[in-house]
Design an enzyme around this catalytic site. Structure first.
Site, PDB file in Angstrom:
ATOM      1  N   ARG A  15       0.817  -1.215   0.000  1.00 42.10           N
ATOM      2  CA  ARG A  15       0.000   0.000   0.000  1.00 42.10           C
ATOM      3  C   ARG A  15       0.855   1.272   0.000  1.00 42.10           C
ATOM      4  NH1 ARG A  15      -2.711  -4.101   0.948  1.00 42.10           N
ATOM      5  NH2 ARG A  15      -4.932  -4.171   0.460  1.00 42.10           N
ATOM      6  N   TRP A  40     -13.349   4.609   2.263  1.00 43.80           N
ATOM      7  CA  TRP A  40     -12.990   3.251   1.800  1.00 43.80           C
ATOM      8  C   TRP A  40     -13.116   2.250   2.940  1.00 43.80           C
ATOM      9  CZ3 TRP A  40     -12.387   0.255  -2.280  1.00 43.80           C
ATOM     10  CH2 TRP A  40     -11.541  -0.852  -2.244  1.00 43.80           C
ATOM     11  N   HIS A  92     -13.150 -14.774 -22.273  1.00 44.26           N
ATOM     12  CA  HIS A  92     -13.135 -13.486 -22.977  1.00 44.26           C
ATOM     13  C   HIS A  92     -12.801 -13.693 -24.454  1.00 44.26           C
ATOM     14  CE1 HIS A  92     -13.654 -11.018 -19.465  1.00 44.26           C
ATOM     15  NE2 HIS A  92     -12.512 -11.353 -18.900  1.00 44.26           N
ATOM     16  N   HIS A 132      -8.016  -2.213 -10.471  1.00 42.34           N
ATOM     17  CA  HIS A 132      -9.096  -1.609 -11.253  1.00 42.34           C
ATOM     18  C   HIS A 132      -9.335  -0.151 -10.884  1.00 42.34           C
ATOM     19  CE1 HIS A 132      -9.469  -5.945 -11.455  1.00 42.34           C
ATOM     20  NE2 HIS A 132     -10.172  -5.817 -12.554  1.00 42.34           N
ATOM     21  N   HIS A 162      -1.523  -7.761 -13.969  1.00 44.36           N
ATOM     22  CA  HIS A 162      -2.871  -8.310 -13.892  1.00 44.36           C
ATOM     23  C   HIS A 162      -3.210  -9.002 -15.218  1.00 44.36           C
ATOM     24  CE1 HIS A 162      -6.561  -8.138 -11.435  1.00 44.36           C
ATOM     25  NE2 HIS A 162      -7.177  -8.301 -12.584  1.00 44.36           N
ATOM     26  N   ALA A 163      -3.846 -10.173 -15.138  1.00 43.18           N
ATOM     27  CA  ALA A 163      -4.182 -10.908 -16.361  1.00 43.18           C
ATOM     28  C   ALA A 163      -5.194 -10.145 -17.208  1.00 43.18           C
ATOM     29  CB  ALA A 163      -4.769 -12.267 -15.987  1.00 43.18           C
ATOM     30  N   ARG A 207     -19.222  -5.011 -12.718  1.00 42.63           N
ATOM     31  CA  ARG A 207     -19.298  -6.148 -13.639  1.00 42.63           C
ATOM     32  C   ARG A 207     -18.958  -7.465 -12.934  1.00 42.63           C
ATOM     33  NH1 ARG A 207     -14.493  -4.151 -17.413  1.00 42.63           N
ATOM     34  NH2 ARG A 207     -15.666  -2.262 -17.007  1.00 42.63           N
ATOM     35  N   TYR A 208     -18.025  -7.420 -11.979  1.00 43.52           N
ATOM     36  CA  TYR A 208     -17.634  -8.662 -11.310  1.00 43.52           C
ATOM     37  C   TYR A 208     -18.704  -9.101 -10.319  1.00 43.52           C
ATOM     38  CZ  TYR A 208     -13.136  -7.674 -13.407  1.00 43.52           C
ATOM     39  OH  TYR A 208     -12.147  -7.401 -14.314  1.00 43.52           O
ATOM     40  N   HIS A 230     -11.081 -18.334 -17.149  1.00 45.37           N
ATOM     41  CA  HIS A 230     -11.703 -17.006 -17.124  1.00 45.37           C
ATOM     42  C   HIS A 230     -11.262 -16.194 -18.340  1.00 45.37           C
ATOM     43  CE1 HIS A 230     -13.211 -13.273 -15.164  1.00 45.37           C
ATOM     44  NE2 HIS A 230     -12.241 -12.729 -15.885  1.00 45.37           N
ATOM     45  N   GLU A 231      -9.956 -16.131 -18.569  1.00 40.29           N
ATOM     46  CA  GLU A 231      -9.432 -15.325 -19.685  1.00 40.29           C
ATOM     47  C   GLU A 231      -9.828 -15.935 -21.028  1.00 40.29           C
ATOM     48  OE1 GLU A 231      -8.227 -12.363 -19.209  1.00 40.29           O
ATOM     49  OE2 GLU A 231      -8.199 -12.604 -17.041  1.00 40.29           O
ATOM     50  N   ARG A 246     -15.469  -0.977   3.682  1.00 44.43           N
ATOM     51  CA  ARG A 246     -14.833  -2.285   3.910  1.00 44.43           C
ATOM     52  C   ARG A 246     -15.351  -2.888   5.230  1.00 44.43           C
ATOM     53  NH1 ARG A 246     -11.029  -5.123   0.852  1.00 44.43           N
ATOM     54  NH2 ARG A 246      -9.034  -4.579   1.785  1.00 44.43           N
ATOM     55  N   GLU A 278     -17.417 -11.124 -18.129  1.00 44.76           N
ATOM     56  CA  GLU A 278     -16.706 -11.672 -16.975  1.00 44.76           C
ATOM     57  C   GLU A 278     -17.244 -13.047 -16.580  1.00 44.76           C
ATOM     58  OE1 GLU A 278     -14.019 -10.552 -16.102  1.00 44.76           O
ATOM     59  OE2 GLU A 278     -14.154  -8.614 -17.095  1.00 44.76           O
TER      60      GLU A 278
END
Ligand code: X8Z
Ligand code: ZN
Length: 571
Positions: A104, A433, A320, A461, A280-281, A470-471, A316-317, A437, A357
């Site tokens: 972070r 945030w 797409h 993201h 990130h993929a 979307r997720y 997953h990929e 959380r 997704e």
């Protein structure tokens, strides 16, 4: 002029031309196409605004993808694969804490001011994107508009409420086991510290089945995580992709092209080149036509590890890519998932919403069933006495991946809706945030935070301006799609055992939907599949029924829920 600037100029011309027509008596199809052409996101920004927007966004992306940290005496550690691996496998509280804080410090904290500039200009772009029939105030208004579902925010909130009781049970199950494992470390408000859940953002908790004692209810039974089997059988990244390709082919869908295999990058280059693309993929559509000689077909880049998490992500990929291939005959404006594409398409990141997704995950729902893994020779199924236990283990793993993601996926965008609209001041970005959380996920920061930190920016993201709801939608839709596709050869099989492998009828149904792209509203496509235009949590709950019964037993007489106050965690 660089390629982005040329593309921006082209889009601007197109948009002006589209808006110069009278839209009032367009039919629905024409109207949708004109809206998609006219909505150009940040490309609308002129002069300095345009340059500043691309610069800060680029800087945020670079900070995220090049951040390196030192842990103890070891330096140069990156998110992928180093820190991800530590978060997933370490059972050492202090090591986890150090990785959590340092990531972070190196990522989010460095981009706080840039984020403010980015979203202020993003809002300005949104306002300039005004269409003949619609006005926008904020960047997230433009994101939300593309769902073509005016009450999408309320719908997601309602669905989340329906799923929270299940989430809270999983939370309590984990909290109780963590309290045994870390008796002096757990907060008294019943929240869970964010760094002990096996994932940098506490967004999926699957790894705790291996690292936290008692989470796996039946450790004596064959592990449902096939990581060791993949390694023992010398699987490579490419072999995992080939397996996924075979599954797709057996459904009667299109196999990957030679160019896909040549041009995709499945492993992080060892020589250090192009490091920044690997944080990130992603799967890209190069929007070619059928002229394959262009040699620019859809392809993937993914830092693939040989483990179960990567194995699932491969599917997953690939989902797409298969989608890109199935709708390639559509006009360019409809070459997106059933939920529409990017508000800001002038970036290199591929954009796809809920349907997009969900597709690969639907394939993975079949592939990850114990029966299928057994067929692949990756899992030994023990005698029938144990099959109930094996199923509970399997379900727990799936829930820790999918149900756990729901509140997280909701708050990543809820936070942006609140910030972009000015409902939260720039002085309270990090506090808000953590308020979300704490409230929705029941997790708390392991060390006190302040407004010098910017923890949302430590998530891909957010640093890359990619919409996230979307997720959330994907987690719900994929069970609806799974149920629908299981209605052919797998009709009499419980949803959690259904494996559509080789089922051509299911493949055909899937093809029908994929090939539509966004040429039809997503709710209409959903109707073709399920008979209903609405998102619905019932298939998800049906799938997880055995696990819910198990959790109810385990939690008898236990406290469920938490009581979070953000002031306890802020300077
Ligand atoms: O970003 C992704 C995919 C790429 S489209 C790997 N996912 C979300 C995340 O990692 O935060 C999949 C699950 C949620
Ligand atoms: Zn994806």
């Amino acid at each position: 002029m660089n390629a982005t600037q040329v593309f921006n100029r082209f889009q601007k011309q197109q948009s002006i031309e589209a808006k110069s027509y009278d839209w009032s008596d367009f039919d629905d199809n024409t109207l949708r196409q004109f809206q998609k052409i006219a909505l150009i996101g940040s490309a609308v920004l002129e002069g300095n605004d345009g340059l500043t927007y691309s610069r800060v966004l680029n800087e945020m992306q670079t900070i995220y993808s090049t951040a390196k940290v030192c842990l103890g005496s070891k330096c140069g550690l990156e998110l992928e694969p180093d820190l991800t691996q530590i978060m997933a496998t370490s059972g050492n509280y202090s090591e986890l804490l150090e990785a959590w804080v340092k990531w972070r410090d190196a990522s989010g904290k460095q981009m706080r001011n840039k984020f403010i500039t980015y979203y202020s200009l993003g809002n300005k772009a949104a306002q300039l994107n005004e269409l003949p029939n619609t006005k926008f105030e904020t960047l997230s208004d433009v994101w939300l508009f593309q769902w073509e579902t005016p009450d999408i925010r309320q719908q997601t909130y309602k669905l989340l409420q329906q799923l929270m009781p299940f989430y809270q049970k999983l939370h309590a199950y984990l909290r109780i086991r963590l309290s045994d494992a870390l008796p002096t470390r757990m907060p008294t408000d019943n929240t869970i510290p964010a760094h002990v859940l096996g994932n940098m953002w506490a967004q999926q908790w699957t790894h705790t089945m291996n690292t936290v004692k008692g989470v796996d209810p039946y450790p004596q039974i064959e592990t449902i995580d096939v990581t060791d089997a993949l390694k023992a059988q010398n699987y490579s990244a490419r072999k995992m992709f080939q397996l996924s390709d075979q599954f797709i082919k057996d459904l009667g869908l299109d196999e990957m092209t030679d160019q896909f295999w040549e041009n995709s990058v499945f492993e992080k280059p060892k020589d250090g080149t192009e490091m920044r693309i690997f944080s990130h993929a992603s799967a890209y559509d190069f929007y070619t036509t059928d002229d394959f000689s262009l040699n620019k077909l859809p392809r993937i880049k993914q830092c693939t590890r040989v483990d179960m998490e990567s194995f699932i992500r491969v599917h997953h990929e690939m989902g797409h890519i298969e989608y890109y291939m199935q709708y390639k005959h559509q006009p360019i404006v409809y070459r997106e998932g059933a939920n529409p594409g990017s508000a800001f398409p002038n970036q290199l990141i591929a954009y796809y919403l809920g349907f997009h997704e969900a597709i690969g995950d639907v394939l993975a729902l079949s592939v990850s069933t114990p029966k299928h893994l057994n067929k692949l020779g990756l899992l030994r199924i023990t005698d029938s006495l144990d099959s109930h236990k094996m199923n509970i283990k399997f379900q727990l793993k799936m829930a820790l991946e999918k149900v756990i993601l729901l509140p997280f996926a909701f708050i990543v965008d809820k936070w942006r809706w609140d910030v972009f609209s000015g409902n939260v001041s720039n002085r309270d970005l990090n506090r808000h945030w953590w308020t979300l959380r704490g409230q929705y996920q029941g997790i708390s920061p392991p060390v006190k935070r302040s407004e010098h930190d910017f923890d949302p920016g430590a998530k891909f993201h957010i640093a890359n301006s990619i919409e996230y709801i979307r997720y959330f939608v994907s987690q719900i839709l994929q069970f609806q799609l799974h149920k629908s596709l299981c209605g052919f050869g797998q009709k009499h099989v419980p949803l959690y055992e259904c494996d559509i492998d080789g089922d051509k009828e299911a493949g055909n149904k899937l093809k029908e939907i994929l090939s539509l792209g966004s040429s039809e509203r997503w709710s209409h496509q959903l109707k073709r599949l399920t008979g209903s235009m609405e998102m619905d949590v019932k298939p998800l709950l049906e799938y997880f029924k055995p696990l819910q019964d198990f959790l109810d037993q385990q939690l008898e007489g236990e406290e469920i829920g938490w009581d979070f106050n953000v002031d306890d965690y802020f300077y």
